[in-house]
Design a protein around this motif. Structure first.
Motif, PDB file in Angstrom:
ATOM      1  N   ALA A 250       0.834  -1.201   0.000  1.00 11.14           N
ATOM      2  CA  ALA A 250       0.000   0.000   0.000  1.00 11.14           C
ATOM      3  C   ALA A 250       0.866   1.246   0.000  1.00 11.14           C
ATOM      4  CB  ALA A 250      -0.931   0.001   1.210  1.00 11.14           C
ATOM      5  N   SER A 251       0.274   2.334  -0.480  1.00  9.56           N
ATOM      6  CA  SER A 251       0.959   3.623  -0.522  1.00  9.56           C
ATOM      7  C   SER A 251       0.240   4.613   0.374  1.00  9.56           C
ATOM      8  CB  SER A 251       0.987   4.146  -1.963  1.00  9.56           C
ATOM      9  OG  SER A 251       1.573   5.426  -2.026  1.00  9.56           O
ATOM     10  N   THR A 252       0.988   5.298   1.221  1.00 14.23           N
ATOM     11  CA  THR A 252       0.423   6.274   2.140  1.00 14.23           C
ATOM     12  C   THR A 252       1.482   7.345   2.397  1.00 14.23           C
ATOM     13  OG1 THR A 252      -0.616   6.561   4.315  1.00 14.23           O
ATOM     14  CG2 THR A 252       1.115   4.889   4.153  1.00 14.23           C
ATOM     15  N   ARG A 253       1.361   8.086   3.466  1.00 11.60           N
ATOM     16  CA  ARG A 253       2.381   9.094   3.768  1.00 11.60           C
ATOM     17  C   ARG A 253       3.572   8.446   4.472  1.00 11.60           C
ATOM     18  NH1 ARG A 253      -1.397   9.612   7.844  1.00 11.60           N
ATOM     19  NH2 ARG A 253      -0.547   9.732   9.963  1.00 11.60           N
ATOM     20  N   ALA A 254       4.691   9.110   4.421  1.00 10.79           N
ATOM     21  CA  ALA A 254       5.917   8.578   5.015  1.00 10.79           C
ATOM     22  C   ALA A 254       5.746   8.317   6.506  1.00 10.79           C
ATOM     23  CB  ALA A 254       7.063   9.558   4.790  1.00 10.79           C
ATOM     24  N   ASP A 255       6.229   7.152   6.955  1.00  9.06           N
ATOM     25  CA  ASP A 255       6.269   6.765   8.369  1.00  9.06           C
ATOM     26  C   ASP A 255       4.881   6.682   9.014  1.00  9.06           C
ATOM     27  OD1 ASP A 255       9.138   6.804   8.306  1.00  9.06           O
ATOM     28  OD2 ASP A 255       9.056   8.990   8.471  1.00  9.06           O
ATOM     29  N   ALA A 256       3.836   6.517   8.209  1.00 11.02           N
ATOM     30  CA  ALA A 256       2.473   6.462   8.751  1.00 11.02           C
ATOM     31  C   ALA A 256       2.221   5.125   9.441  1.00 11.02           C
ATOM     32  CB  ALA A 256       1.451   6.666   7.638  1.00 11.02           C
ATOM     33  N   PRO A 257       1.555   5.132  10.616  1.00 13.59           N
ATOM     34  CA  PRO A 257       1.144   3.873  11.245  1.00 13.59           C
ATOM     35  C   PRO A 257      -0.038   3.287  10.481  1.00 13.59           C
ATOM     36  CG  PRO A 257       0.331   5.739  12.505  1.00 13.59           C
ATOM     37  CD  PRO A 257       1.190   6.307  11.418  1.00 13.59           C
ATOM     38  N   CYS A 258       0.014   1.989  10.193  1.00 13.20           N
ATOM     39  CA  CYS A 258      -1.025   1.331   9.399  1.00 13.20           C
ATOM     40  C   CYS A 258      -1.450   0.044  10.080  1.00 13.20           C
ATOM     41  CB  CYS A 258      -0.516   1.027   7.991  1.00 13.20           C
ATOM     42  SG  CYS A 258       0.099   2.460   7.086  1.00 13.20           S
TER      43      CYS A 258
END
Length: 303
Positions: A250-258
């Protein structure tokens, strides 16, 4: 004493597109190390980091005439950056190995690093000079306003004015062209994107500036099907196998908790190791991998 303060924001005079990149991203210099083929002249453009269907491993996409030397051989070495004469070859510029290509579509993909995982680099779906990464892929259509980010001319844009289904042409429109052209030597391999959505539609392979300004691209949809790749949108799942592994990217913002939660058709929530909390890397990519037990019920594909 009168003082005049001049405000400025100086930027070092460094050609970032010709520099070594880690993470590797689109819009930068790439070439082949093998001597004696069509890809051993001017360096070309690494269009984007794409991913292999099924395994989700990252690959570097560019033109066949940039990546393939004659005769084409699987596992030929690719380099980034490809040195520009008379500059010497920089140290540690190994990128990966040539994996698949199609001469008719003028497209090729290489690995990032060796097959055993050594000499690898981080990857980013960003493209140099653009505010957003490529977001999935769609067929090209006449009238679509597009842009690309190439090694030689940077960011240029125009409108698709014709196609034969596989190949399409681009002509200037209201998009500013500081150099007066849509492309030049070295831009080969750049990704053509929808200017509104940043959806990838084609792979740049040629251009002219006289008697008219025009550029050409190859259908990215056909390239993806032929080379078994895809351009990441938001998320993708690998090929799941009973008593084997499954992967999600998946692609999200840098260092985001998922967090990833898997609920099977039976209603049971999986507690397999590898699911649950994860943190995106500095490029905003997050991955999960878990094992699917042999007792998991197989469901029809329509479900």
């Amino acid at each position: 004493m009168p003082v005049d303060v001049i405000e400025s924001n100086p930027v070092p005079n460094v050609d970032v597109r010709h520099s070594r990149h880690d993470p590797v991203l689109g819009g930068i210099n790439v070439g082949t190390l093998k001597v004696g083929g069509p890809g051993t002249g001017d360096p070309g453009t690494l269009g984007a980091i794409v991913f292999e269907r099924g395994t989700l491993r990252p690959l570097a996409l560019t033109n066949w005439h940039v990546a393939v030397a004659d005769p084409p051989v699987t596992m030929d070495p690719m380099i980034q950056p490809d040195p520009v004469a008379p500059d010497p070859e920089p140290p540690n510029n190994f990128l990966g190995r040539l994996l698949r290509w199609d001469q008719g579509l003028d497209a090729a993909v290489s690995s990032i690093g060796e097959q055993d995982g050594s000499r690898s680099r981080n990857v980013s779906t960003d493209i140099e000079g653009l505010p957003l990464p490529a977001s999935g892929s769609n067929p090209h259509v006449v009238g679509l306003k597009v842009l690309k980010s190439g090694l030689r001319t940077g960011v240029t844009g125009g409108t698709i004015d014709g196609t034969d289904g596989t190949e399409f042409s681009v002509v200037p429109d209201d998009f500013a062209l500081p150099q007066g052209v849509l492309g030049d030597h070295g831009d080969s391999g750049a990704l053509w994107l929808d200017r509104n959505t940043f959806t990838a539609v084609g792979l740049h392979f040629a251009s002219i500036s006289s008697p008219e300004v025009r550029a050409w691209g190859k259908s990215l949809s056909r390239i993806c099907d032929t080379l078994n790749i895809f351009v990441l949108d938001v998320a993708a799942i690998g090929t799941p196998r009973i008593d084997g592994h499954c992967r999600v990217l998946a692609s999200t913002r840098a260092d985001a908790p998922c967090n990833l939660r898997i609920v099977y058709p039976s209603g049971r929530t999986s507690h397999a190791r590898g699911l649950g909390a994860a943190t995106a890397d500095a490029q905003g990519l997050v991955r999960w991998q878990w094992r699917i037990g042999s007792s998991t019920r197989r469901m029809p594909a329509s479900r």
